[in-house]
Design an enzyme around this catalytic site. Structure first.
Site, PDB file in Angstrom:
ATOM      1  N   LYS A  75       0.846  -1.203   0.000  1.00 26.03           N
ATOM      2  CA  LYS A  75       0.000   0.000   0.000  1.00 26.03           C
ATOM      3  C   LYS A  75       0.878   1.249   0.000  1.00 26.03           C
ATOM      4  CE  LYS A  75      -0.271  -0.230   5.034  1.00 26.03           C
ATOM      5  NZ  LYS A  75      -0.992  -0.846   6.146  1.00 26.03           N
ATOM      6  N   TYR A  92      12.960  31.857   3.064  1.00 23.81           N
ATOM      7  CA  TYR A  92      11.748  32.552   3.509  1.00 23.81           C
ATOM      8  C   TYR A  92      11.776  32.875   4.998  1.00 23.81           C
ATOM      9  CZ  TYR A  92       9.163  31.387  -0.795  1.00 23.81           C
ATOM     10  OH  TYR A  92       8.719  31.279  -2.080  1.00 23.81           O
TER      11      TYR A  92
HETATM   12  C1  LIG Z   1      -0.252  -1.698   6.921  1.00 21.68           C
HETATM   13  C2  LIG Z   1      -0.793  -2.956   7.432  1.00 21.68           C
HETATM   14  C3  LIG Z   1       0.062  -4.056   7.632  1.00 21.68           C
HETATM   15  C4  LIG Z   1       1.555  -3.977   7.534  1.00 21.68           C
HETATM   16  O1  LIG Z   1       2.089  -3.495   8.754  1.00 21.68           O
HETATM   17  P1  LIG Z   1       3.652  -3.319   8.959  1.00 21.68           P
HETATM   18  O2  LIG Z   1       3.807  -2.887  10.365  1.00 21.68           O
HETATM   19  O3  LIG Z   1       4.079  -2.264   7.989  1.00 21.68           O
HETATM   20  O4  LIG Z   1       4.266  -4.624   8.646  1.00 21.68           O
HETATM   21  C5  LIG Z   1      -0.531  -5.260   7.965  1.00 21.68           C
HETATM   22  N1  LIG Z   1      -1.873  -5.357   8.120  1.00 21.68           N
HETATM   23  C6  LIG Z   1      -2.699  -4.306   7.972  1.00 21.68           C
HETATM   24  C7  LIG Z   1      -4.171  -4.492   8.159  1.00 21.68           C
HETATM   25  C8  LIG Z   1      -2.193  -3.065   7.630  1.00 21.68           C
HETATM   26  O5  LIG Z   1      -3.023  -2.024   7.493  1.00 21.68           O
END
Ligand SMILES: *Cc1c(COP(=O)(O)O)cnc(C)c1O
Length: 384
Positions: free
Chosen positions: A42, A275
């Site tokens: 993601k 700035y």
């Molecule tokens: C983002 C996410 C993960 C991954 O978590 P990490 O700590 O980055 O390994 C696993 N399960 C869900 C439901 C998530 O939203």
């Protein structure tokens, strides 16, 4: 390695094939043969580049992916017809058919989904994962609603209940896993609860990176590896416990964020920079103007406190980070010139700027530092 002349980018992200491949193999060593790895990609693969990371994962025979949105899922599907893809985030009911049509698994807890799923006319099965609320109080079905919901889903002929899962609230912020153990217990009761009404989804999953590394009892059939796929630790605590338990396990960071010096400017002691004139140089200084700013994901909170690497030397950000530019002090990097390569995040020569170092300066976590690198910047796979 010099890739300077192989592309025309002024600011870009390199993602290391070798590092990601090493992390995959290190994590696989922690899993039994019954547990398959899911690469969580993601948020543009945590800023590393969605399709670049999927490509590297595939090469390592990882064909399961978890994403947040239907759009990320469709991008993967457009190139990899045999990938298994799970959308963990919310899909608008009007777009559910797109997931079904593209053979993309998705999470269900929504009442609105039920009527939509009943009405969809398709030969294909909708592959649904029930999300179990075990204590994170985010997404999912609580104990009492679970059976009723699962029953309704089960009775929709075009639906296959492919999985059930949960997510831990407090596995990385602490070295005390009492809360995680309780969540796991709740999940195991949910498994029993569903079995009692004749539902036993083939895929059960709970583990994120920290759980994969620290708690074997969370592994089940598939394990969702996010941050540590990219060589980053979920937290200091996770790293400390892991190193106590298993000295052989290590991670390799995969991302290097680079830019190019656009201009060199020599200024006298006392000159105010950028700035708001918030900072003046203390000595006669050589400044470098960089074509990168907060729009690219270089946090404005790094104004006057960030460091970059030029010629292997650590150079400080002077004054405010602008939208598309920033200024660094390269007085101590005599070889710095217009066109020099600059490392914003990652290593150069013997020195390294880590996502954790940046996170510490702006009061956030490494996750946010890497995911916020603007997805418009090019990602390049490098071998090393
Ligand atoms: C983002 C996410 C993960 C991954 O978590 P990490 O700590 O980055 O390994 C696993 N399960 C869900 C439901 C998530 O939203």
């Amino acid at each position: 390695m010099s890739i300077k002349n192989q592309h025309n980018y002024r600011t870009w992200v390199e993602v290391s094939d070798k590092a990601i491949s090493k992390n995959i193999s290190a994590v696989r060593n922690l899993l039994s043969r019954e547990t398959d790895l899911v690469a969580v990609v993601k948020s543009n693969a945590y800023g590393h580049g969605l399709m670049e990371v999927v490509q590297i994962a595939y090469k390592n025979n990882v064909k399961r992916f978890a994403v947040d949105s239907i759009d990320e899922a469709l991008k993967i599907r457009s190139v990899y017809s045999d990938a298994w893809i799970l959308v963990m985030g919310y899909i608008l009911p009007v777009r559910l058919y797109e997931a079904i049509d593209a053979d993309i698994s998705f999470v269900a807890y929504s009442d609105l989904y039920l009527s939509v799923l009943e009405s969809i006319k398709t030969e294909k099965k909708a592959k649904v994962h029930l999300k179990i609320e075990t204590g994170t109080m985010r997404q999912g079905l609580c104990g009492e609603e679970l059976s009723a919901y699962a029953e309704k889903v089960k009775n929709i002929p075009q639906v296959l209940i492919e999985g059930m899962y949960t997510h831990f609230a407090n596995i990385e912020d602490t070295s005390d896993h009492i809360f995680a153990e309780q969540q796991l217990k709740n999940f195991n009761s949910a498994i029993e609860q569903l079995k009692n009404i004749g539902i036993d989804p083939p895929l059960k999953h709970t583990a994120c990176s920290a759980a994969i590394i620290l708690l074997e009892s969370t592994h089940f059939n598939i394990a969702r590896l996010g941050i540590s796929l990219y060589g980053l630790w979920s937290s200091k605590e996770t790293k400390a416990i892991s190193q106590q338990k298993n000295q052989d396990f290590s991670l390799s960071t995969a991302l290097t964020w680079k830019t190019t010096i656009a201009q060199i400017k020599n200024v006298e002691a006392g000159t105010a920079v950028s700035y708001g004139l918030t900072e003046s140089v203390a000595r006669n200084s050589k400044l470098a103007i960089l074509p990168v700013g907060y729009w690219d994901g270089y946090d404005r909170g790094l104004s006057s406190v960030g460091n970059v690497l030029v010629g292997g030397k650590r150079c400080k950000v002077i004054g405010r980070v602008c939208m598309n530019m920033m200024i660094v002090d390269v007085t101590d990097a005599p070889e710095a010139h217009e066109g020099s390569e600059v490392v914003l995040l990652g290593s150069q020569s013997e020195d390294q700027i880590t996502a954790d170092m940046i996170a510490g300066k702006i009061n956030t976590i490494n996750y946010e530092v890497v995911t916020r690198i603007n997805p418009n910047l090019p990602r390049i796979i490098v071998e090393d």
